[in-house]
Design a protein around this motif. Structure first.
Motif, PDB file in Angstrom:
ATOM      1  N   LYS A 213       0.825  -1.209   0.000  1.00 49.19           N
ATOM      2  CA  LYS A 213       0.000   0.000   0.000  1.00 49.19           C
ATOM      3  C   LYS A 213       0.856   1.255   0.000  1.00 49.19           C
ATOM      4  O   LYS A 213       0.624   2.176  -0.806  1.00 49.19           O
ATOM      5  N   GLN A 214       1.854   1.324   0.859  1.00 47.06           N
ATOM      6  CA  GLN A 214       2.664   2.530   0.938  1.00 47.06           C
ATOM      7  C   GLN A 214       3.600   2.675  -0.257  1.00 47.06           C
ATOM      8  O   GLN A 214       3.873   3.795  -0.705  1.00 47.06           O
ATOM      9  N   VAL A 215       4.083   1.549  -0.810  1.00 47.96           N
ATOM     10  CA  VAL A 215       4.947   1.629  -1.991  1.00 47.96           C
ATOM     11  C   VAL A 215       4.166   2.160  -3.195  1.00 47.96           C
ATOM     12  O   VAL A 215       4.634   3.052  -3.918  1.00 47.96           O
ATOM     13  N   LEU A 216       2.963   1.624  -3.407  1.00 46.63           N
ATOM     14  CA  LEU A 216       2.157   2.082  -4.538  1.00 46.63           C
ATOM     15  C   LEU A 216       1.716   3.528  -4.359  1.00 46.63           C
ATOM     16  O   LEU A 216       1.664   4.301  -5.326  1.00 46.63           O
ATOM     17  N   LYS A 217       1.408   3.907  -3.136  1.00 48.47           N
ATOM     18  CA  LYS A 217       1.016   5.294  -2.864  1.00 48.47           C
ATOM     19  C   LYS A 217       2.168   6.249  -3.177  1.00 48.47           C
ATOM     20  O   LYS A 217       1.971   7.308  -3.799  1.00 48.47           O
ATOM     21  N   ALA A 218       3.376   5.881  -2.751  1.00 44.48           N
ATOM     22  CA  ALA A 218       4.552   6.720  -3.019  1.00 44.48           C
ATOM     23  C   ALA A 218       4.838   6.789  -4.514  1.00 44.48           C
ATOM     24  O   ALA A 218       5.197   7.847  -5.039  1.00 44.48           O
ATOM     25  N   MET A 219       4.691   5.657  -5.207  1.00 46.58           N
ATOM     26  CA  MET A 219       4.918   5.622  -6.654  1.00 46.58           C
ATOM     27  C   MET A 219       3.954   6.543  -7.384  1.00 46.58           C
ATOM     28  O   MET A 219       4.348   7.345  -8.243  1.00 46.58           O
ATOM     29  N   GLU A 220       2.675   6.457  -7.059  1.00 45.23           N
ATOM     30  CA  GLU A 220       1.667   7.263  -7.752  1.00 45.23           C
ATOM     31  C   GLU A 220       1.837   8.752  -7.455  1.00 45.23           C
ATOM     32  O   GLU A 220       1.596   9.597  -8.329  1.00 45.23           O
ATOM     33  N   LYS A 221       2.263   9.076  -6.243  1.00 46.82           N
ATOM     34  CA  LYS A 221       2.474  10.478  -5.888  1.00 46.82           C
ATOM     35  C   LYS A 221       3.654  11.070  -6.649  1.00 46.82           C
ATOM     36  O   LYS A 221       3.616  12.245  -7.069  1.00 46.82           O
ATOM     37  N   ALA A 222       4.704  10.276  -6.855  1.00 44.73           N
ATOM     38  CA  ALA A 222       5.903  10.789  -7.529  1.00 44.73           C
ATOM     39  C   ALA A 222       5.793  10.728  -9.047  1.00 44.73           C
ATOM     40  O   ALA A 222       6.504  11.433  -9.752  1.00 44.73           O
ATOM     41  N   HIS A 223       4.888   9.892  -9.563  1.00 41.78           N
ATOM     42  CA  HIS A 223       4.788   9.673 -11.012  1.00 41.78           C
ATOM     43  C   HIS A 223       4.047  10.837 -11.678  1.00 41.78           C
ATOM     44  O   HIS A 223       3.039  11.322 -11.160  1.00 41.78           O
ATOM     45  N   PRO A 224       4.511  11.289 -12.835  1.00 36.43           N
ATOM     46  CA  PRO A 224       3.877  12.459 -13.475  1.00 36.43           C
ATOM     47  C   PRO A 224       2.589  12.143 -14.238  1.00 36.43           C
ATOM     48  O   PRO A 224       1.809  13.060 -14.512  1.00 36.43           O
ATOM     49  N   TYR A 225       2.352  10.892 -14.600  1.00 35.19           N
ATOM     50  CA  TYR A 225       1.214  10.569 -15.464  1.00 35.19           C
ATOM     51  C   TYR A 225      -0.114  10.564 -14.697  1.00 35.19           C
ATOM     52  O   TYR A 225      -0.163  10.214 -13.517  1.00 35.19           O
ATOM     53  N   GLU A 226      -1.186  10.914 -15.410  1.00 37.12           N
ATOM     54  CA  GLU A 226      -2.541  10.780 -14.872  1.00 37.12           C
ATOM     55  C   GLU A 226      -2.868   9.315 -14.588  1.00 37.12           C
ATOM     56  O   GLU A 226      -3.428   8.978 -13.552  1.00 37.12           O
ATOM     57  N   GLU A 227      -2.550   8.466 -15.562  1.00 40.66           N
ATOM     58  CA  GLU A 227      -2.798   7.033 -15.442  1.00 40.66           C
ATOM     59  C   GLU A 227      -1.450   6.318 -15.453  1.00 40.66           C
ATOM     60  O   GLU A 227      -0.766   6.309 -16.477  1.00 40.66           O
ATOM     61  N   VAL A 228      -1.068   5.768 -14.318  1.00 37.68           N
ATOM     62  CA  VAL A 228       0.245   5.133 -14.205  1.00 37.68           C
ATOM     63  C   VAL A 228       0.160   3.692 -14.696  1.00 37.68           C
ATOM     64  O   VAL A 228      -0.724   2.934 -14.284  1.00 37.68           O
ATOM     65  N   ALA A 229       1.067   3.316 -15.598  1.00 33.39           N
ATOM     66  CA  ALA A 229       1.138   1.938 -16.088  1.00 33.39           C
ATOM     67  C   ALA A 229       2.113   1.161 -15.205  1.00 33.39           C
ATOM     68  O   ALA A 229       3.303   1.482 -15.150  1.00 33.39           O
TER      69      ALA A 229
END
Length: 373
Positions: A213-229
């Motif tokens: 949960k925390q890894v994916l949350k950190a990834m999505e917060k740092a990622h620039p895309y609207e929809e992260v692949a």
């Protein structure tokens, strides 16, 4: 001054001492009050007794974080004329939240048993009683080259990429990502309705399942895309084994008599119960905070010379004596080492997130019910 919300404070606390680590039936987590409020002062304690509650009220504490739960069984009645009921009434009237981290804090890395092993000077420690294995998973995420370093750092800080004593371990492959933004999109790169080609990095890293949960949350917060692949895969490799107690070695062999003095100094106790010849050599030490009667055989099987634990039963002591295992019983209350340890951990997390309006203090109330006379 910025104070942390109680929910965020506990979210950070449970990032290293999750409730999922607790043994079955243990009542951990929120006990009394609410987490949905600003927390300006936290009191860390081993036990929640009326003297501790009075201390919290006097110190204007918003939340108590305790090792031993105040609620062990469901309540059928709550008579506020009783000492227990009066204590609970005070907590509610003064809006003091109580949160308990019991066996999850025993098991957690950096928790009670690690703190006890550290206090005794043990090296190369391992889990004494295995309770769970945290399976490994792999994250694969596709990131524009320019933002790959930011995403890599974010997931590493959240717990991905730890292999042995190495952190932030990833594998990176360059390639080309393609997509066509739809009419309702607001693309970071490209234009609506046009095929877009982007130089991307395929970033791969492993993480414990408990940290997903925390890894994916950190990834999505740092990622620039609207929809992260991204993809998450289960792995066959065994993850980290976790459990109660620790076993390790002293830097050098010493007599049981000398080791007893070490235990007394480490845990600030004047007396303790000892099983074994005081002149016998001691090198390998098992330690388990709280009541360790039923885990004595684990210490024997793992080759311990001495077992440090509390509340040792008379017949268990006989069994240990027959099997050649020395015992040092400094009592249950030595788990108080968790107060300073938890305080430092919470303070570091608050500082990391810029919460300079929340103070953390430790209880000064002596909660050991026993006195040697």
């Amino acid at each position: 001054m910025k104070a942390v919300n109680g929910q965020r404070l506990i979210e950070k606390f449970e990032s290293w001492s999750p409730k999922s680590l607790a043994v079955e039936g243990d009542n951990v987590g929120l006990q009394i009050g609410t987490l949905n409020k600003p927390i300006k002062k936290v009191l860390v304690t081993l036990d929640v007794l009326e003297d501790v509650v009075d201390e919290a009220i006097e110190q204007e504490v918003d939340m108590i974080i305790a090792h031993h739960p105040i609620l062990f069984k469901p309540l059928k009645t709550l008579d506020v004329s009783t000492p227990y009921g009066r204590m609970v009434e005070k907590l509610i009237k003064h809006d003091v939240t109580v949160y308990a981290a019991h066996t999850n804090l025993d098991i957690a890395q950096g928790g009670v048993n690690d703190l006890m092993a550290e206090a005794l000077g043990l090296a190369n420690t391992e889990v004494l009683v295995e309770t769970t294995t945290d399976p490994l998973k792999k994250l694969v995420v596709f990131v524009p080259e320019e933002q790959a370093a930011e995403v890599r750092e974010a997931i590493g800080n959240a717990g991905a990429g730890f292999i042995g004593d190495y952190s932030h371990c990833t594998f990176n492959t360059q390639g080309t990502g393609t997509f066509k933004p739809g009419d309702a999109t607001n693309p970071f790169i490209g234009e609506q309705g046009e095929m877009t080609f982007v130089s991307e990095v395929k970033l791969e890293s492993v993480f414990p399942a408990s940290k997903q949960k925390q890894v994916l949350k950190a990834m999505e917060k740092a990622h620039p895309y609207e929809e992260v692949a991204y993809d998450v895969y289960a792995m066959d490799q065994p993850g980290e084994t976790k459990g109660l107690g620790r076993i390790g070695k002293l830097a050098a062999e010493e007599t049981l008599e000398a080791f007893v003095e070490r235990v007394k100094a480490a845990f600030s106790v004047d007396h303790l119960r000892v099983v074994g010849d005081l002149q016998r050599p001691i090198r390998k030490v098992a330690v388990l905070g709280g009541t360790g009667n039923k885990y004595m055989r684990h210490a024997i099987r793992k080759g311990a010379d001495v077992y440090v634990t509390g509340d040792v039963d008379y017949h268990i002591a006989h069994d240990a004596q027959m099997d050649g295992l020395a015992i040092a019983d400094p009592g249950h209350n030595v788990e108080k080492v968790m107060k300073e340890g938890v305080k430092k951990k919470i303070e570091a997390q608050l500082q990391e997130e810029g919460y300079n309006g929340t103070a953390v203090i430790v209880s000064t109330v002596h909660t050991d019910p026993f006195t040697f006379v």
